[in-house]
Design a protein around this motif. Sequence first.
Motif, short mmCIF file in Angstrom:
data_model
loop_
_atom_site.label_atom_id
_atom_site.label_comp_id
_atom_site.label_asym_id
_atom_site.label_seq_id
_atom_site.Cartn_x
_atom_site.Cartn_y
_atom_site.Cartn_z
N THR A 20 0.84 -1.20 0.00
CA THR A 20 0.00 0.00 0.00
C THR A 20 0.87 1.24 0.00
N GLN A 22 -0.88 4.11 0.90
CA GLN A 22 -1.75 4.97 1.69
C GLN A 22 -1.27 5.01 3.13
N GLU A 24 -2.75 6.28 5.61
CA GLU A 24 -3.88 6.01 6.50
C GLU A 24 -4.10 4.51 6.72
#
Length: 80
Positions: A20, A22, A24
């Motif tokens: 990932t 991201q 978050e």
Amino acid sequence: MRPSKKPKPLGACNVCHALTNQHEALNHRCNEVGGGRRCYGTYKSAITYLWDPCESCEATGKVGSQECTACRGFGWTMYA
């Protein structure tokens, strides 16, 4: 004009090694589905992992105009 190299992924699942970018998603459950079930792993920081640039796309994430299937568009693979 040649595409530039992508930055290394931010996180990887501690079970299935899904990647990932991201921020978050770090320390949250993995989103990958395999065999009809969601992975039970967690995305952890991948900053300390060793990475190799993908040989198929030369770390750009694309082969021609298509997303690279070898690295799934991330441009990097974990060092084996």
